[in-house]
Each structure stands twice: as C-alpha cells, then as structure tokens.
Design a protein around this motif. Structure first.
Motif, PDB file in Angstrom:
ATOM      1  N   SER A  15       0.837  -1.190   0.000  1.00  0.00           N
ATOM      2  CA  SER A  15       0.000   0.000   0.000  1.00  0.00           C
ATOM      3  C   SER A  15       0.878   1.247   0.000  1.00  0.00           C
ATOM      4  O   SER A  15       1.723   1.421   0.876  1.00  0.00           O
ATOM      5  CB  SER A  15      -0.916   0.013   1.218  1.00  0.00           C
ATOM      6  N   HIS A  51      -8.647   2.961  -6.502  1.00  0.00           N
ATOM      7  CA  HIS A  51      -7.197   3.047  -6.598  1.00  0.00           C
ATOM      8  C   HIS A  51      -6.733   2.396  -7.884  1.00  0.00           C
ATOM      9  O   HIS A  51      -7.521   1.815  -8.635  1.00  0.00           O
ATOM     10  CB  HIS A  51      -6.526   2.385  -5.385  1.00  0.00           C
ATOM     11  N   ILE A 107      -0.541   4.403  -0.151  1.00  0.00           N
ATOM     12  CA  ILE A 107      -1.532   5.471  -0.014  1.00  0.00           C
ATOM     13  C   ILE A 107      -1.058   6.556   0.939  1.00  0.00           C
ATOM     14  O   ILE A 107      -1.198   7.730   0.674  1.00  0.00           O
ATOM     15  CB  ILE A 107      -2.894   4.890   0.417  1.00  0.00           C
ATOM     16  N   SER A 108      -0.480   6.191   2.053  1.00  0.00           N
ATOM     17  CA  SER A 108       0.000   7.205   2.998  1.00  0.00           C
ATOM     18  C   SER A 108       1.472   7.495   2.723  1.00  0.00           C
ATOM     19  O   SER A 108       2.052   6.983   1.779  1.00  0.00           O
ATOM     20  CB  SER A 108      -0.207   6.703   4.436  1.00  0.00           C
ATOM     21  N   ASP A 130      -2.216   2.220  -5.217  1.00  0.00           N
ATOM     22  CA  ASP A 130      -1.779   3.600  -5.411  1.00  0.00           C
ATOM     23  C   ASP A 130      -2.991   4.490  -5.694  1.00  0.00           C
ATOM     24  O   ASP A 130      -3.959   4.035  -6.299  1.00  0.00           O
ATOM     25  CB  ASP A 130      -0.829   3.695  -6.607  1.00  0.00           C
ATOM     26  N   THR A 131      -2.911   5.726  -5.282  1.00  0.00           N
ATOM     27  CA  THR A 131      -3.949   6.696  -5.646  1.00  0.00           C
ATOM     28  C   THR A 131      -3.380   7.802  -6.522  1.00  0.00           C
ATOM     29  O   THR A 131      -4.124   8.654  -6.992  1.00  0.00           O
ATOM     30  CB  THR A 131      -4.602   7.308  -4.380  1.00  0.00           C
TER      31      THR A 131
END
Length: 153
Positions: A59, A117, A61-62, A142-143
């Motif tokens: 992930s 995503h 994302i952050s 991923d975004t």
C-alpha cells in the motif's frame, strides 16, 4: 504508392505480437480471477488459484509504504462483500518458461462503480494438470500516478 503501403503493412505485421496458446490461457486465468472478484464467486476463485498460494499487498496510499501477506484460503472468506468491486486491467505483459509464468498487469480498481485506486498486479502462475493456476499475486495500491500506469510502455 502501392509499394509503400505494402512495406508499411509488412512492418506492422512483423512488429505485432500474436498471443501464443499459453499466453492466451494465462490471460484467461487472470481474467477469471478478476471475474471471481467482481462476481464474488468463490468456486471460480478456487478454480484459478492454488488455495495455499500467497497474496502480497503493498500500500502506497500514505506517506509510509505498508505491506502484508495472506493466503488465498484466508481471502476466500473476505470475497463476499456488500460492495460491488471491479478490477480493470490495462495490459498484460507475460513471460513464460518451462511451466512457470509471470504476468505484469497495471490495473484500476472500482468500488461501487467509483474509482478506488490503481496499481500493478504481478501474478506468478504454474502449469499443472494441463491448466495455468495462480500461485502468487502481489499488487500495489496507489492513488497517484494512475494515468502513467494506463500508458502502454
């Protein structure tokens, strides 16, 4: 003019890659995997994966990269959901050697018909008992950078 057209068509035909029977079968296996997610069909999922195979998730994302692993057996229990999901592959880059294959598949993921995503799936498949089955699926979440993943590289 006719000679130029023939030369152009010949050049296109030489650079166009036609799928081998194994590449076609691998793509069909992966498409069935995606369909099992969309239809929440545990029977179909069991038909295209080795049940003790692994799923690795990365992930992004952050600000910090997180990853985890589970097996397909554990994932079957999570397949049934109130959400409607759909994974849309952008292309398949498949490599095969003596009964083992790898497919690199950029994708975008929708939840309830809305973008959730994008990322890349990396599938490892083994040819056993006359069929290709997924033994490992690793994927990113991923975004950002999604448009770049859509491009054919």
């Amino acid at each position: 003019m006719r000679k130029i057209i023939i030369i152009v068509l010949l050049g296109i035909s030489l650079t166009t890659h036609s799928q081998t029977p194994d590449e076609k079968a691998i793509k069909e296996t992966i498409d069935s995997f995606f369909l099992s997610l969309e239809k929440q069909d545990t029977t179909l999922l069991k038909n295209v994966v080795f049940i003790d195979g692994q799923l690795w998730r990365v992930s992004n994302i952050s600000n910090s990269r997180k990853f985890d692993m589970r097996d397909f057996r554990a994932d079957i229990n999570k397949l049934i959901s109130k959400n409607k999901v759909k994974e849309i592959p952008h292309r398949y880059e498949i490599k095969i050697h003596n009964g083992i294959a790898m497919a690199w598949v950029p994708y975008e993921f929708l939840v309830n018909e809305k973008f959730s995503h994008c990322g890349v799936d990396v599938f490892t498949l083994i040819h056993a008992s006359g069929v290709w089955k997924i033994v490992n699926a690793s994927y990113t979440i991923d975004t950002t950078g999604c448009e770049e993943l859509k491009k054919n590289k």
